[in-house]
Design a protein around this motif. Structure first.
Motif, PDB file in Angstrom:
ATOM      1  N   LEU A  81      35.955  33.531  48.535  1.00 47.18           N
ATOM      2  CA  LEU A  81      37.047  33.349  47.716  1.00 47.18           C
ATOM      3  C   LEU A  81      37.427  34.985  47.076  1.00 47.18           C
ATOM      4  N   GLN A  82      36.682  35.423  46.644  1.00 45.05           N
ATOM      5  CA  GLN A  82      36.837  36.703  45.685  1.00 45.05           C
ATOM      6  C   GLN A  82      37.417  37.753  46.603  1.00 45.05           C
ATOM      7  N   ASN A  83      36.789  38.035  47.876  1.00 48.17           N
ATOM      8  CA  ASN A  83      37.058  39.118  48.738  1.00 48.17           C
ATOM      9  C   ASN A  83      38.407  38.609  49.569  1.00 48.17           C
ATOM     10  N   ILE A  84      38.400  37.443  49.953  1.00 47.01           N
ATOM     11  CA  ILE A  84      39.685  37.094  50.478  1.00 47.01           C
ATOM     12  C   ILE A  84      41.065  37.402  49.688  1.00 47.01           C
ATOM     13  N   LEU A  85      40.776  36.865  48.546  1.00 46.43           N
ATOM     14  CA  LEU A  85      41.888  37.067  47.605  1.00 46.43           C
ATOM     15  C   LEU A  85      42.174  38.558  47.263  1.00 46.43           C
ATOM     16  N   PHE A 171      36.945  40.448  41.268  1.00 44.48           N
ATOM     17  CA  PHE A 171      37.884  40.583  42.570  1.00 44.48           C
ATOM     18  C   PHE A 171      38.677  42.234  42.451  1.00 44.48           C
ATOM     19  N   GLY A 172      38.802  42.358  40.985  1.00 42.31           N
ATOM     20  CA  GLY A 172      39.821  43.667  40.819  1.00 42.31           C
ATOM     21  C   GLY A 172      38.790  44.918  41.637  1.00 42.31           C
ATOM     22  N   TRP A 173      37.522  44.893  41.780  1.00 46.52           N
ATOM     23  CA  TRP A 173      36.749  46.191  42.401  1.00 46.52           C
ATOM     24  C   TRP A 173      37.250  45.835  43.781  1.00 46.52           C
ATOM     25  N   GLY A 174      36.914  44.778  44.432  1.00 50.37           N
ATOM     26  CA  GLY A 174      37.325  44.719  45.853  1.00 50.37           C
ATOM     27  C   GLY A 174      38.998  45.066  46.103  1.00 50.37           C
ATOM     28  N   PHE A 175      39.625  44.477  45.182  1.00 47.77           N
ATOM     29  CA  PHE A 175      41.024  44.823  45.377  1.00 47.77           C
ATOM     30  C   PHE A 175      41.352  46.382  45.256  1.00 47.77           C
ATOM     31  N   LEU A 176      40.828  47.135  44.604  1.00 42.97           N
ATOM     32  CA  LEU A 176      40.976  48.763  44.323  1.00 42.97           C
ATOM     33  C   LEU A 176      40.428  49.131  45.805  1.00 42.97           C
TER      34      LEU A 176
END
Lengths: 294, 432
Positions: A81-85, A171-176
């Motif tokens: 969920l977190q990483n796909i998002l 999820f913000g870390w993954g997003f960056l």
């Protein structure tokens, strides 16, 4: 001459190796050594018990393995969920959309907040007797009143709720990282693909995903390491282990140390957990090497 | 050249300072580590007063929250750099471990001087928590090793206004479990919450369960269970677990109680959303801060049986220990004697709404606090039982009650699980 060059190289890396050895290797060995003793953390005398603590962890401590399963469940949700998002949002922000800098800033707010603060805020948002009860109110408004209940103290939903809040925070870390990775993909590849008649989905599948594999692996490893060690968020969100349904390994280690005064056992738990994380990370790394184009 | 002159200048300056004829004599000082955020301002005030009186500087250093403090104390003990005075958070076996490692001074000689004037100024139950009796199971030489600064009792409180709203007599709280359970449906019908408490932090569950264990089977049988002579699957223990099931089924427990932290429970009670709370006497100060107009009173947990009296946890709230390795131990003891004197205890009680450890300072305290103080007659505490239950058993016990409350397990299942862990620990002990 070659020997001199080699020695010079060693001298250059010596400070880093020394720091790594003193602050990482020695403490790890020391913790492992303490794991071989029965010790209350206060007395100067320790009783050597060999591998007894490890034996207890592996063969008798059901609570420990329940906590590992719980952490695994949260990690699974975070990995998916977190990483796909995070990936989808990074992909959207990498394209020419309006206010993308604003989105970047917004998405990075949750990770910089303290876990305790996030836990308290979400507790307030979710909880129906001591908080704003926002989720349940929204469900009732949307006509799903049968779904409204106390999310944090229902054994069926407590762990999932914790996992979702953890994803929101993380999820913000993954997003960056995903965004940085996407920006390194040469634009010419997309232009060439477009000239060759590829549509957006084909470009995504054939260019973006293959070139992002190393970044995806990095984010996956960081997600596993970060999520398996979740602790403060659980304490502030549900107050502790909730009859074991929200217990996680770090919480177990903490309780062994402070509530049970079993420092030796806690050290053994710490070593076991550390080894588990190393093995998981190593497996992930090997898989990524195998899948990468040579 | 300039650099050399600077160096020479520094050398001359330091030499001149070193040749100073007057030897600086530092004033004695006492350093105290504590975790009590709500009492820090009062402690600082008393420290100033003590310095004015005696010239001895007392440094109260606050380390909160309590978990962080407990870690700090242990780390300091391992490094033998504990302060002159400190408090221990933990069970009696932790206290004993500190004594065994020579970290704590035996205060008995100080307590006994002047016909034991200092010792006699305390509530005996408060002192008992800090005392090791002859032949104790921890292997500690008998004596008093800590100074109680205040006392506490953990009881139930009820909201008088909400009682009236529910059509109940605000001056007649329920005395039996049946009366208590009958209020559950009324509370639910009124859209209120019943009993709130910090059951997410589990130790308060343990506390209430022990109250009921004493009431149902008496002290001797509880202690026999801890010693391993009676099983947790005994019908009396099943009755104890069943009390929680009955409470849950009657609707007397607040929603989400098992994940509730005590701060939230205190807010709910202070904001008049909950009719009952299970809390320690420190709550008087907390409720005062949250809602000064709250009308409430303390009550004993409603009893199940009249065969044995209801017991509640109580005794020393917080205690200070003197570092046996401290160079300032005499100064530290003198300060503690002064701190626990009648006037200082009265000041602390007034400033923090905590019950004083000095029994002569009880004269002027608020009525609710006095009700908590009267609870001392029924007070007991695991630290005075002389035997300790295995921490793994306590954990299984508390988690089991949480499981009963959420309807996951039956009292019988929980009893069997607790006994299984108890048997395992006893077997391990026998091997040793």
């Amino acid at each position: 001459m070659k020997l001199k060059e080699n020695l010079e190289n060693y001298v250059f890396v010596l400070p880093a190796v020394t720091i790594f050895f003193v602050f990482y290797i020695i403490p790890f060995i020391w913790v492992f050594q303490l794991g071989l003793f029965e010790w209350d953390g206060i007395s100067f005398t320790k009783v050597f018990v060999g591998l007894q603590n490890f034996k207890e962890i592996f063969l008798q401590d059901k609570n420990w393995w329940q906590s590992v399963r719980n952490a695994g469940y949260i990690t699974l949700i975070a990995l998916t969920l977190q990483n796909i998002l995070a990936f989808m949002l990074a992909w959207a922000c990498d394209r020419q959309i309006r206010m993308k800098n604003f989105y970047r800033m917004i998405f990075f707010i949750p990770p910089v907040l303290s876990e305790v603060v996030v836990g308290m805020v979400w507790r307030f948002i979710i909880n129906d007797i001591e908080g704003a009860n926002v989720i349940n109110r929204a469900l009732v408004q949307l006509g799903f009143s049968n779904l409204a209940h106390n999310w944090l103290s229902d054994l069926k939903t407590a762990l999932t709720t914790v996992a979702v809040v953890h994803c929101w925070k993380g999820f913000g870390w993954g997003f960056l990282i995903f965004l940085a990775g996407l920006q390194t993909i040469p634009r010419e590849l997309y232009e060439a693909a477009r000239i060759d008649g590829a549509n957006s989905w084909q470009a995504f599948k054939k260019i973006t995903v293959p070139l992002m594999v190393p970044v995806i692996v990095l984010v996956a490893i960081l997600t596993v390491l970060g999520t398996m060690q979740v602790f403060a968020l659980i304490t502030s969100l549900v107050g502790g282990e909730f009859a074991g349904h929200t217990s996680v390994p770090v919480l177990r280690i903490f309780y062994s140390m402070l509530r049970s005064s079993r420092f030796g056992y806690a050290c053994a738990q710490g070593v076991t957990f550390g080894m588990m994380l190393i093995i998981i990370s190593f497996i992930q790394y090997r898989f990524s090497k195998k899948d990468q184009p040579r | 050249m300039f650099f050399r002159y600077v160096l020479l200048g520094i050398f001359v300056l330091f030499s001149a300072l070193g040749c100073s004829g007057q030897k600086v004599v530092s004033k004695p000082s006492v350093t105290i580590w504590h975790w009590m955020t709500d009492r820090d301002a009062a402690f600082q005030e008393l420290a100033k007063k003590y310095e004015t009186l005696t010239g001895v500087k007392v440094n109260f250093e606050l380390y909160a929250p309590s978990d962080a403090y407990a870690q700090k104390i242990r780390a300091a003990a391992q490094g033998t750099n504990l302060p002159d005075v400190f408090g221990i958070l933990g069970e009696k076996r932790d206290f004993a471990a500190f004594i065994k490692a020579d970290h704590i001074l035996d205060l008995t000689p100080y307590m006994e001087v002047n016909n034991a004037a200092w010792k006699n100024s305390f509530f005996p139950k408060a002192l008992a928590v800090n005392e090791f009796t002859v032949g104790n199971s921890y292997g500690i030489s008998s004596g008093v090793y800590g100074v109680p600064v205040d006392i506490l009792t953990i009881q139930m409180v009820y909201n008088k206004k909400l009682f009236s709203q529910l059509g109940l007599d605000p001056n007649q709280p329920p005395k039996t479990l049946d009366e208590f359970l009958q209020i559950g449906p009324k509370i639910q019908a009124a859209g209120l919450q019943g009993l709130v408490s910090g059951w997410g932090e589990v130790w308060m569950i343990d506390c209430l369960a022990n109250d009921y264990a004493f009431n149902i089977m008496g002290k001797d049988k509880v202690l026999a269970t801890i010693k391993g002579e009676i099983a947790y699957t005994d019908p009396d223990w099943i009755k104890v677990f069943t009390v929680f099931k009955q409470m849950q089924e009657s609707g007397i427990l607040a929603k989400g109680l098992v994940t509730m932290i005590n701060k939230s429970a205190e807010q709910l009670f202070a904001n008049e959303k909950a009719v009952f709370a299970f809390n320690g006497s420190w709550c008087v100060n907390v409720y005062q801060g949250m809602n000064p107009s709250l009308e409430y009173a303390a009550m004993l947990p409603p009893q199940v049986s009249d065969k044995y009296p209801m017991s509640i946890w109580g005794g020393a709230g917080s205690s200070f220990m003197v570092n046996a390795r401290s160079k300032n131990k005499d100064e530290a003891v003198k300060f503690l004697i002064w701190l626990t004197d009648q006037d200082q205890q009265a000041y602390l009680s007034k400033a923090t709404n905590n019950l004083p450890a000095n029994k002569n300072s009880l004269a002027k305290i608020p009525e609710v606090l006095a009700q908590f103080a009267r609870g001392m007659d029924y007070a007991t505490h695991p630290n005075v039982w002389g035997v300790s239950e295995f921490s793994t058993v306590i954990e299984a016990f508390d988690r089991g009650i949480q499981s009963i409350v959420i309807g996951e397990k039956t009292p019988g299942e929980v009893a069997a699980e607790v006994q299984e862990i108890k048997d395992r620990e006893l077997a391990k002990k026998r091997v040793k």
